[in-house]
Design a protein around this motif. Structure first.
Motif, PDB file in Angstrom:
ATOM      1  N   UNK A  58      -5.590  12.417  -0.922  1.00 27.09           N
ATOM      2  CA  UNK A  58      -5.522  10.972  -0.711  1.00 27.09           C
ATOM      3  C   UNK A  58      -4.694  10.707   0.538  1.00 27.09           C
ATOM      4  N   UNK A  59      -5.196   9.856   1.417  1.00 25.12           N
ATOM      5  CA  UNK A  59      -4.437   9.466   2.606  1.00 25.12           C
ATOM      6  C   UNK A  59      -4.229   7.964   2.540  1.00 25.12           C
ATOM      7  N   UNK A  60      -2.976   7.559   2.379  1.00 29.86           N
ATOM      8  CA  UNK A  60      -2.623   6.146   2.255  1.00 29.86           C
ATOM      9  C   UNK A  60      -1.799   5.727   3.466  1.00 29.86           C
ATOM     10  N   UNK A  61      -2.378   4.850   4.274  1.00 30.60           N
ATOM     11  CA  UNK A  61      -1.715   4.417   5.518  1.00 30.60           C
ATOM     12  C   UNK A  61      -1.241   5.622   6.342  1.00 30.60           C
ATOM     13  N   UNK A  62      -2.129   6.603   6.467  1.00 31.34           N
ATOM     14  CA  UNK A  62      -1.924   7.811   7.264  1.00 31.34           C
ATOM     15  C   UNK A  62      -0.946   8.810   6.633  1.00 31.34           C
ATOM     16  N   UNK A  63      -0.528   8.551   5.389  1.00 31.63           N
ATOM     17  CA  UNK A  63       0.352   9.480   4.684  1.00 31.63           C
ATOM     18  C   UNK A  63      -0.470  10.273   3.665  1.00 31.63           C
ATOM     19  N   UNK A  64      -0.557  11.608   3.823  1.00 28.18           N
ATOM     20  CA  UNK A  64      -1.381  12.410   2.908  1.00 28.18           C
ATOM     21  C   UNK A  64      -0.649  12.765   1.615  1.00 28.18           C
ATOM     22  N   UNK A  65      -1.382  12.753   0.504  1.00 27.04           N
ATOM     23  CA  UNK A  65      -0.865  13.187  -0.793  1.00 27.04           C
ATOM     24  C   UNK A  65      -1.870  14.170  -1.363  1.00 27.04           C
ATOM     25  N   UNK A  66      -1.421  15.381  -1.667  1.00 25.30           N
ATOM     26  CA  UNK A  66      -2.299  16.435  -2.164  1.00 25.30           C
ATOM     27  C   UNK A  66      -2.071  16.697  -3.651  1.00 25.30           C
ATOM     28  N   UNK A  67      -2.998  17.438  -4.271  1.00 21.74           N
ATOM     29  CA  UNK A  67      -2.985  17.835  -5.676  1.00 21.74           C
ATOM     30  C   UNK A  67      -3.310  16.638  -6.571  1.00 21.74           C
ATOM     31  N   UNK A  68      -4.375  16.765  -7.332  1.00 22.01           N
ATOM     32  CA  UNK A  68      -4.933  15.607  -8.049  1.00 22.01           C
ATOM     33  C   UNK A  68      -3.973  14.956  -9.042  1.00 22.01           C
ATOM     34  N   UNK A  69      -3.193  15.758  -9.794  1.00 18.08           N
ATOM     35  CA  UNK A  69      -2.267  15.158 -10.757  1.00 18.08           C
ATOM     36  C   UNK A  69      -1.121  14.438 -10.042  1.00 18.08           C
ATOM     37  N   UNK A  70      -0.703  14.988  -8.920  1.00 12.88           N
ATOM     38  CA  UNK A  70       0.323  14.323  -8.101  1.00 12.88           C
ATOM     39  C   UNK A  70      -0.240  13.012  -7.552  1.00 12.88           C
ATOM     40  N   UNK A  71      -1.507  13.059  -7.125  1.00 10.82           N
ATOM     41  CA  UNK A  71      -2.156  11.848  -6.608  1.00 10.82           C
ATOM     42  C   UNK A  71      -2.231  10.767  -7.677  1.00 10.82           C
ATOM     43  N   UNK A  72      -2.566  11.149  -8.910  1.00 11.76           N
ATOM     44  CA  UNK A  72      -2.634  10.157  -9.991  1.00 11.76           C
ATOM     45  C   UNK A  72      -1.290   9.456 -10.174  1.00 11.76           C
ATOM     46  N   UNK A  73      -0.205  10.217 -10.143  1.00  5.05           N
ATOM     47  CA  UNK A  73       1.118   9.604 -10.288  1.00  5.05           C
ATOM     48  C   UNK A  73       1.435   8.697  -9.096  1.00  5.05           C
ATOM     49  N   UNK A  74       1.074   9.142  -7.906  1.00  7.10           N
ATOM     50  CA  UNK A  74       1.310   8.324  -6.717  1.00  7.10           C
ATOM     51  C   UNK A  74       0.548   7.005  -6.802  1.00  7.10           C
ATOM     52  N   UNK A  75      -0.707   7.090  -7.200  1.00  8.00           N
ATOM     53  CA  UNK A  75      -1.541   5.891  -7.336  1.00  8.00           C
ATOM     54  C   UNK A  75      -0.923   4.933  -8.345  1.00  8.00           C
ATOM     55  N   UNK A  76      -0.425   5.476  -9.448  1.00  7.32           N
ATOM     56  CA  UNK A  76       0.152   4.628 -10.490  1.00  7.32           C
ATOM     57  C   UNK A  76       1.447   3.972 -10.051  1.00  7.32           C
ATOM     58  N   UNK A  77       2.244   4.694  -9.267  1.00  4.82           N
ATOM     59  CA  UNK A  77       3.522   4.146  -8.804  1.00  4.82           C
ATOM     60  C   UNK A  77       3.337   3.171  -7.643  1.00  4.82           C
ATOM     61  N   UNK A  78       2.260   3.336  -6.883  1.00  4.31           N
ATOM     62  CA  UNK A  78       2.025   2.489  -5.709  1.00  4.31           C
ATOM     63  C   UNK A  78       1.363   1.172  -6.074  1.00  4.31           C
ATOM     64  N   UNK A  79       0.395   1.232  -6.988  1.00  5.98           N
ATOM     65  CA  UNK A  79      -0.338   0.027  -7.397  1.00  5.98           C
ATOM     66  C   UNK A  79      -0.107  -0.194  -8.891  1.00  5.98           C
ATOM     67  N   UNK A  80       0.636  -1.239  -9.221  1.00  4.74           N
ATOM     68  CA  UNK A  80       1.144  -1.425 -10.583  1.00  4.74           C
ATOM     69  C   UNK A  80       0.104  -1.952 -11.567  1.00  4.74           C
ATOM     70  N   UNK A  81      -0.989  -2.563 -11.060  1.00  4.96           N
ATOM     71  CA  UNK A  81      -1.994  -3.095 -11.986  1.00  4.96           C
ATOM     72  C   UNK A  81      -2.638  -1.965 -12.778  1.00  4.96           C
ATOM     73  N   UNK A  82      -2.993  -2.232 -14.004  1.00  6.60           N
ATOM     74  CA  UNK A  82      -3.578  -1.254 -14.928  1.00  6.60           C
ATOM     75  C   UNK A  82      -2.776   0.059 -14.910  1.00  6.60           C
ATOM     76  N   UNK A  83      -1.576   0.059 -15.507  1.00  2.00           N
ATOM     77  CA  UNK A  83      -0.771   1.287 -15.560  1.00  2.00           C
ATOM     78  C   UNK A  83      -1.518   2.409 -16.289  1.00  2.00           C
ATOM     79  N   UNK A  84      -1.468   3.604 -15.732  1.00  2.00           N
ATOM     80  CA  UNK A  84      -2.127   4.735 -16.387  1.00  2.00           C
ATOM     81  C   UNK A  84      -1.124   5.713 -17.001  1.00  2.00           C
ATOM     82  N   UNK A  85       0.139   5.601 -16.635  1.00  2.00           N
ATOM     83  CA  UNK A  85       1.191   6.389 -17.261  1.00  2.00           C
ATOM     84  C   UNK A  85       2.061   5.480 -18.129  1.00  2.00           C
ATOM     85  N   UNK A  86       2.505   5.960 -19.291  1.00  2.00           N
ATOM     86  CA  UNK A  86       3.347   5.136 -20.164  1.00  2.00           C
ATOM     87  C   UNK A  86       4.679   4.795 -19.501  1.00  2.00           C
TER      88      UNK A  86
END
Length: 225
Positions: A58-86
């Motif tokens: 995942x590249x967000x505003x030119x910042x790369x994030x690798x590894x799918x589980x790490x990406x899921x956490x990043x996505x959840x922390x960056x965009x708060x709507x519909x939380x996917x982690x408790x």
């Protein structure tokens, strides 16, 4: 506010990238997708992920994030709507554990059941049954691993709902039957038929063809060795 730029590098056949697609879709995030040819990786992918050189990325505003589980956490922390982690720390840690369990234990054992032959295949199949039993127990009293809605663990093991039936068809054997895994079987149906998931899956016939080729390749390598 400047428009965010979100790019997702993935491949059509790999379930790792699709879990990121599902997370972004659940959160309503607009993104550009770049489907990589893994035999001829793009200069962009190699530039953004020079260490592992892998998808998904995942590249967000030119910042790369690798590894799918790490990406899921990043996505959840960056965009708060519909939380996917408790939100609860213990539940959050448990979700991380089971997501990792899916990648470290469940996926390799099922993949081994698909690619191995003879005694090795039997051993991997038995291992897979034990791992699936652990997942089955996590669904007692719940519709999804995340409770009443799809969460991080559902996304992490969501490949079971779509890719396992494809592997079963190629193998000519049942890995996840309703008699042995009733809760997991119902979950697979619920997850795969959830509109956002159902509308974001690779073409089935193409996946059958691709995975038949994978199986043939692994069997051929085993003969040579």
């Amino acid at each position: 506010m400047a428009r965010e730029e979100v790019k997702l590098f993935k491949s059509l056949s790999s379930p790792y990238g699709w879990r990121v697609v599902w997370a972004l879709k659940l959160k309503g995030i607009e993104y550009e997708v770049i489907d990589e040819d893994l035999a001829n990786k793009s200069p962009q992918l190699l530039q953004y992920n020079p260490i592992h050189k892998k998808i998904p990325l995942l590249v967000h505003n030119d910042n790369p994030i690798a590894e799918s589980l790490v990406i899921l956490e990043y996505v959840d922390e960056t965009w708060k709507q519909y939380p996917i982690l408790p939100q609860d720390p213990h539940e959050r840690a448990a979700a991380r554990f089971w997501a990792k369990f899916g990648d470290a234990k469940v996926l390799p054992s099922i993949w081994g059941s698909f690619t191995k032959q003879g005694k090795e295949q039997e051993e991997m199949f038995e291992e897979a049954m034990g791992n699936l039993k652990c997942l089955e127990e996590q669904l007692v009293g719940k519709k999804f691993f995340g409770g009443e809605k799809i969460g991080c663990v559902d996304l992490a093991v969501g490949w079971l709902g779509y890719w396992v039936p494809i592997l079963e068809e190629i193998l000519g054997m049942k890995l996840i039957g309703k008699e042995k895994f009733p809760l997991l079987s119902v979950w697979m149906e619920n997850f795969s038929n959830f509109p956002i998931i159902k509308d974001n899956l690779p073409p089935r016939e193409e996946m059958i063809s691709t995975y038949k080729a994978y199986q043939k390749k692994y069997h051929s390598l085993a003969v040579k060795n």
